[in-house]
Write a protein that holds these residues in place. Structure first.
Motif, PDB file in Angstrom:
ATOM      1  N   VAL A 170       0.839  -1.203   0.000  1.00 12.81           N
ATOM      2  CA  VAL A 170       0.000   0.000   0.000  1.00 12.81           C
ATOM      3  C   VAL A 170       0.876   1.255   0.000  1.00 12.81           C
ATOM      4  O   VAL A 170       0.598   2.224  -0.722  1.00 12.81           O
ATOM      5  CB  VAL A 170      -0.954  -0.010   1.209  1.00 12.81           C
ATOM      6  N   GLY A 188      -7.102   0.602   0.234  1.00 10.66           N
ATOM      7  CA  GLY A 188      -6.215  -0.448  -0.262  1.00 10.66           C
ATOM      8  C   GLY A 188      -5.768  -1.392   0.829  1.00 10.66           C
ATOM      9  O   GLY A 188      -5.702  -2.615   0.645  1.00 10.66           O
ATOM     10  N   ARG A 242      -6.708  -9.567  -5.888  1.00 11.11           N
ATOM     11  CA  ARG A 242      -6.063  -8.327  -5.426  1.00 11.11           C
ATOM     12  C   ARG A 242      -4.610  -8.636  -5.088  1.00 11.11           C
ATOM     13  O   ARG A 242      -4.319  -9.532  -4.281  1.00 11.11           O
ATOM     14  CB  ARG A 242      -6.763  -7.786  -4.177  1.00 11.11           C
TER      15      ARG A 242
END
Length: 633
Positions: A170, A188, A242
């Protein structure tokens, strides 16, 4: 030379060098990562120039990702939820509050002391919030410490790795996309964590349920490979949804599989442990060989001060804040604060980030990798090599833990309980026989009337905080099973079972074996009868330096004749159960039973002990029955 063979040779060299480093670590009783770093750097471009990880190209990234997935799954598989419950608040604080303290404290140190730009300073701090399970695990095997401390360190090392990796990604995304705001940062972070947790829970449950169905058409070895495929499948699906959520997924999958108590769990843990050992060995060798020593020296003293600040200011501050209100004493907190070595996740993610930053034209990637490796080197060498000394100084080594859990309220078991208790050590007796438990209670011993095969019973007895487990029922085979179970579930520092020498039961496969208690040529059942009938005399003696050889010979002769049973030996300020293969040393004090076959009436007339139980008010009142010496023989 053919290109494909060159790449194959690189992997062969990495595997051979990695296993060699682990063997050296095992031989010299130091964390294997020390030798992995030394050998890796020596084989790299700044050393012998034999190993060139950069030749692997994108393959290096693939190897790192897949091996780190196995390492973290194995870490989750080794987490015991029962143990985590005892340190849950402290562990939760370390993974949350502690991460924040390290992130902000480390970034300030890197900026002000290491003179890194704020962006790289935050990225560095996000990479070093983790404590590597690949370092903590081997370290705790070589430095056995208090169970509560070990559980906290192991739990932190496993759970904070994926959190740190997600946090680092992140932060990197924020640097690469500088227009991103605080909301994007938090979104995130939580999105990756949530996806990883969901995929891990579902995938781990599927693997666990599959193993619990006892599929007979699958061999044991094939089940291990099915689990391996499942782990990589979980990692791949999560990463596909992700990026960088896969690490959290594999950790949660391991925790779920362990919590489901699958039949093959022990074999699975052994297999995954071996894969983890191989993965760590190869990764550290490759990543260390790819490190430029010149870039480390180019950092200057500011970076050294940054790492020292991280070790001696930020880490202790984090531990102090995160353990407020916990049951840990100051010694335990100090040891946890001292031990915070960084490991494979920091090294692998830093290496990947250096490549990404360079590809995006952002300077500082090599410096970032260099300071992360400097942090790994300093923490592993300083903290890893000194951990044993610090644990001994703080009196936290499990070898020094006192107290005993004794299974079997037989006359001999009760006598042993009294001796331990009168020495000031905690004792808990366990038995299923109500009458035997009542006799133990009459001796003022804490008693639990239940089965020692029940894990919750042993936990309530406090086995995790006591130094000795002793099974001394009349059935030797049962004693061995009880001791093996206690060893597998709780790993007490000293595990003993009274069983006959010709027992066919198998001892545990792990290195810490069940010790055969007592040097006896006759069954323990007979000695219990002697104690119950009062046909014994309790004595103690000190093995003197002068005449030690003769004393030793005389002692062994009495044991072989079945006339003497050594019970306890004093080591330092604690009592320990005598092992069947006990090696005597001058200066040791031995407590033992002598068989006294005289009838009770004759003993009463001669003023001997008439009670069936030796109720002793003080240990000092045990009769001095010295063994023969050349002078008095």
């Amino acid at each position: 030379m053919d290109g494909s063979f060159t790449l194959t040779l690189q992997i062969i060299i990495a595997v051979f060098a990695g296993i060699t480093a682990q063997v050296l670590g095992e031989t010299f009783k130091v964390p294997g990562i020390v030798f992995l770093l030394i050998i890796g750097i020596a084989l790299g471009s700044d050393g012998l120039n034999i190993l060139h990880p950069s030749d692997l190209g994108v393959g290096l990234e693939v190897i790192v990702a897949l091996l780190v997935a196995i390492i973290l799954f194995e870490g989750g598989l080794n987490l015991e939820l029962r143990d985590l419950g005892r340190v849950s608040s402290s562990l939760r604080n370390l993974v949350t509050i502690g991460t924040g303290i390290t992130l902000f404290g480390g970034s300030m140190a890197a900026h002000w002391l290491g003179e890194f730009p704020w962006q790289l300073a935050f990225l560095y701090a996000s990479l070093v919030v983790v404590t590597g399970p690949t370092v903590i695990g081997p370290l705790l095997k070589q430095v056995p410490v208090d169970r509560q401390v070990a559980t906290l360190l192991e739990g932190e090392g496993v759970l904070i790795d994926p959190v740190g990796a997600i946090l680092a990604v992140v932060v990197l995304d924020t640097i690469l996309n500088s227009e991103a705001g605080a909301m994007e940062f938090l979104t995130g972070l939580f999105l990756r964590g949530g996806i990883g947790i969901a995929i891990g829970l579902i995938g781990g449950a599927l693997i666990g349920l599959l193993l619990k169905r006892r599929l007979t058409f699958l061999s044991e070895d094939l089940k291990n490979l099915v689990v391996l495929a499942g782990v990589w499948g979980i990692f791949g699906v999560s990463q596909m949804i992700r990026s960088e959520s896969g690490l959290m997924a594999v950790v949660l999958a391991g925790v779920v599989v362990r919590a489901l108590s699958v039949p093959e769990e022990r074999m699975l843990r052994r297999f995954k442990g071996q894969l983890t050992m191989l993965g760590v060995s190869v990764l550290f060798i490759l990543l260390a060989a790819d490190l430029s020593i010149a870039s480390v020296f180019a950092l200057g003293w500011g970076s050294v001060l940054t790492v020292l600040c991280l070790m001696f200011i930020i880490r202790p501050l984090s531990i102090w804040i995160c353990t407020i209100g916990s049951q840990l004493n100051w010694r335990q907190k100090l040891f946890v604060a001292w031990v915070g070595p960084k490991g494979i996740v920091s090294a692998s993610v830093a290496s990947l980030f250096a490549i990404l930053l360079t590809q995006r034209g952002i300077t500082g990637g090599d410096s970032l990798k260099a300071i992360v490796f400097l942090t790994i080197m300093m923490t592993v060498v300083i903290q890893g090599l000194s951990a044993r000394w610090v644990a001994r100084w703080l009196n936290l080594t499990s070898e020094g833990v006192k107290g005993a859990v004794i299974v079997g309220c037989s006359p001999l078991g009760v006598l042993l309980g009294e001796l331990f208790q009168q020495e000031g050590e905690s004792v808990v007796m366990i038995d299923t026989d109500p009458e035997a438990c009542e006799k133990a209670e009459e001796a003022n011993l804490p008693v639990m009337q239940s089965s020692a095969l029940d894990e919750t019973v042993l936990e309530e007895a406090g086995i995790e905080s006591l130094g000795t487990f002793l099974a001394t029922t009349n059935n030797g085979e049962v004693n061995l099973v009880l001791a093996q179970r206690a060893l597998e579930e709780f790993q007490p520092p000293r595990v003993f079972a009274a069983f006959p020498k010709n027992s066919q039961a198998k001892t545990p496969a792990n290195k810490t074996k069940v010790n055969q208690a007592f040097m006896s040529q006759i069954p323990i059942k007979i000695w219990n009868e002697y104690v119950a009938e009062g046909k014994i005399k309790l004595g103690h003696t000190v093995l003197r330096e002068e005449g030690f050889s003769f004393q030793q010979v005389h002692l062994q002769a009495l044991i072989r004749a079945g006339e003497l049973l050594p019970l306890l030996v004093r080591h330092g300020n604690s009592l320990q159960v005598v092992k069947a293969d006990q090696q005597w040393q001058p200066g040791e004090e031995i407590y033992y039973l002598l068989h006294d076959p005289r009838p009770k009436l004759l003993k009463r007339l001669s003023g001997g002990e008439s009670s069936s139980r030796l109720a002793l008010e003080r240990l000092a009142e045990v009769e001095e029955v010295p063994l023969a010496t050349p002078e008095n023989n």
